[in-house]
Design an enzyme around this catalytic site. Structure first.
Site, short mmCIF file in Angstrom:
data_model
loop_
_atom_site.label_atom_id
_atom_site.label_comp_id
_atom_site.label_asym_id
_atom_site.label_seq_id
_atom_site.Cartn_x
_atom_site.Cartn_y
_atom_site.Cartn_z
N CYS A 43 0.79 -1.24 0.00
CA CYS A 43 0.00 0.00 0.00
C CYS A 43 0.82 1.29 0.00
O CYS A 43 0.73 2.10 -0.92
CB CYS A 43 -0.93 0.03 1.22
SG CYS A 43 -2.04 -1.38 1.36
N HIS A 104 -2.90 6.51 4.54
CA HIS A 104 -1.79 5.59 4.80
C HIS A 104 -0.45 6.12 4.32
O HIS A 104 0.43 5.35 3.90
CB HIS A 104 -2.07 4.22 4.19
CG HIS A 104 -1.36 3.10 4.93
ND1 HIS A 104 -1.32 1.81 4.47
CD2 HIS A 104 -0.67 3.10 6.10
CE1 HIS A 104 -0.64 1.05 5.32
NE2 HIS A 104 -0.23 1.82 6.32
#
Length: 546
Positions: A43, A104
């Site tokens: 990610c 994130h």
């Protein structure tokens, strides 16, 4: 952008058992990319590359110590402030810019409210969503990223210290030892602290990482997962209605289909593929809701829509007989595998009515990094000239004005280690893939690193190939047949040309501090976002909207 979605999970990419009618109609009305590649197979670095148009190693959004992604919302690592996102450039060109969903890419550097890595410090006017990432631990799930491991370590430490304390007490009471009682007191205190830590570590993880923010304000800590889907759709609708009369950029970053696969009641048990399939079908419904809002607000014909995933599906996300990760179709490997195609080949769909030809399919190699120069130039901005931009403007290819992608070479990193490279030899119509390093699948004969959360990038469970492995993706997209000098006459020519390109690329690297190494990636209490006096991190400001 979907989270952890496999390219084989969508109808328009060949799946006939998962229902994705809304994503499919995007493809039917637009352009589908079949060779669309992420810059990383996990990610944090993939998203950094997407927003900046640069390999994550250039921005330091990698690690050298096994920490593949940001581990805590209260860590100091994150997208450096000197990096430029396409959102920042469009904001400077009078676009309203919004990010709704997963971030994130870090929050704070030195204090719990300096917001140095926050989306609003990287070009977004509006942020609503999860600063960190969905985790199985957010739901005390049967799978676990941190909780189970930490509980085991704390339990072992407690037992050792408690045993030492009891031994000291027994020695004093039986007269076998003498001296101060201070070691007994200190070891007892240490055992008590470890016991409390073991008991509360699960709650700590949930409160520390699983919360929602609106701009700089925490609205829900910990988040109530079952209502997050409706809150995200409400925010999307509100943003579009507020900004429909001017130029806007909206990045909808789904929490689907990452574990814990939170799925509302309307979709539970409705797919043919368990909870994961239910979650995919709910995400497709969310796409449909967003498209319906665009229709109602009269924005469909004037809006460019792009759909993708941050990387491939997770093969290791399984527990007992249940598979909780995606399917990567014919492609080998999955999430976390530095070079194998299943971890980095993702959906890529562009729809822009009256501008892009409907139903067009492009098989040329393209990258998520290409969105940066494409969006910047469409928005009237200038691609930065003071840094290397690895993305290429996709518009000529999407329009059909050129036959080939501008990418001759694409590099595939795992942390800071170069695992693979591909060469698009246009004069032969061939895409070569060279693997320098590959993870060892476990157990032997498996197709993933089962028993671990994700495959490693280096160390004893990674093989360095000499000579490197060579595949012809044009004829062998599944990477099933390794080519050798005996089977491929161009073997040495291909190896030499790819090596030249790798060396030229490496000469352009001037990476900054690694943002995901251990020191930048550990939990720091003073950086922990908290909606009350720390450690009383609890609030719910969303009730008024329900």
């Amino acid at each position: 952008m979907a989270d952890d979605l496999g390219i084989g999970d969508i109808g328009c990419y060949g799946n006939n058992t998962v229902r994705t009618p809304n994503i499919d109609r995007l493809s039917e009305g637009g352009v589908k990319l079949t060779h669309h590649i992420t810059a990383a197979s996990v990610c944090t670095p993939s998203r950094a590359a997407f927003l900046t148009g640069r390999y994550p190693i250039r921005s330091g959004m990698v690690s050298s110590s096994g920490y593949r992604v940001l581990q805590w919302a209260g860590a100091s690592g994150g997208l450096p402030t000197n990096e430029t996102t396409f959102a920042k450039i469009l904001k400077d060109n009078d676009y309203a810019t919004g990010l709704i969903g997963k971030w994130h890419l870090g929050l704070n550097c030195e204090s719990s409210n300096d917001h140095c890595h926050h989306p609003l410090n990287h070009g977004f006017d509006h942020f609503y969503g999860m600063p960190f990432s969905p985790m199985a631990d957010c739901a005390y799930w049967e799978l676990s990223e941190k909780r189970v491991s930490l509980e085991r370590k704390l339990s072992l430490c407690f037992q050792m210290v408690a045993f030492a304390a009891l031994t000291l007490v027994a020695g004093r009471l039986t007269g076998l030892t003498w001296g101060s009682w201070m070691p007994v007191i200190l070891s007892t205190i240490a055992a008590t602290v470890l016991l409390m830590a073991w008991y509360f570590v699960g709650a700590l993880i949930v409160h520390a990482n699983c919360f929602l923010m609106k701009n700089y304000t925490i609205t829900e800590q910990p988040m109530r997962l079952q209502r997050t889907t409706s809150l995200i759709l409400e925010e999307v609708s509100s943003f579009l209605k507020r900004n429909k009369h001017g130029p806007f950029l909206l990045f909808v970053s789904f929490l689907h289909v990452h574990v814990p696969l939170t799925t509302t009641e309307n979709f539970l048990g409705k797919s043919h593929h368990g909870l994961y399939g239910d979650n995919v079908e709910e995400m497709d419904w969310m796409v449909g809701q967003i498209l319906d809002t665009l229709d109602k607000e009269g924005l469909t014909d004037s809006t460019l829509i792009y759909f993708t995933s941050d990387h491939g599906g997770s093969l290791e996300s399984q527990f007992r007989n249940n598979q909780y990760g995606g399917w990567n179709g014919i492609y080998k490997g999955g999430k976390g595998m530095g070079g194998w195609e299943g971890g980095i080949r993702v959906p890529g769909i562009f729809r822009w009515p009256r501008m892009l030809p409907a139903g067009r399919v492009i098989d040329e190699p393209t990258s998520l990094m290409d969105v940066f120069p494409t969006v910047v130039q469409l928005g009237g901005g200038q691609v930065p000239q003071d840094r290397v931009i690895d993305g290429r403007d996709l518009l000529p290819l999407l329009l059909g004005n050129v036959q080939h992608s501008d990418h001759e070479f694409l590099l595939h990193y795992c942390e800071r280690f170069l695992h693979a490279a591909r060469w698009h030899q246009r004069d032969r119509g061939t895409v070569w893939k060279v693997h320098y390093m590959t993870p060892v699948f476990q157990p032997e004969g498996a197709s993933a690193c089962y028993g671990t959360a994700v495959c490693p990038c280096s160390g004893e469970n990674v093989v360095q190939h000499d000579p490197p492995l060579l595949f012809d993706l044009s004829r062998d997209p599944s990477e099933s047949h390794v080519l050798t000098p005996a089977t491929e006459p161009s073997f040495y020519q291909v190896m030499e040309r790819v090596q030249q390109a790798v060396e030229q690329h490496q000469q352009t690297l001037h990476p900054g501090p690694l943002q995901l190494d251990m020191l930048e990636n550990i939990w720091r209490p003073w950086l922990q976002p908290c909606c009350g006096p720390f450690p009383l991190c609890w609030c719910d400001r969303e009730d008024s909207r329900q």
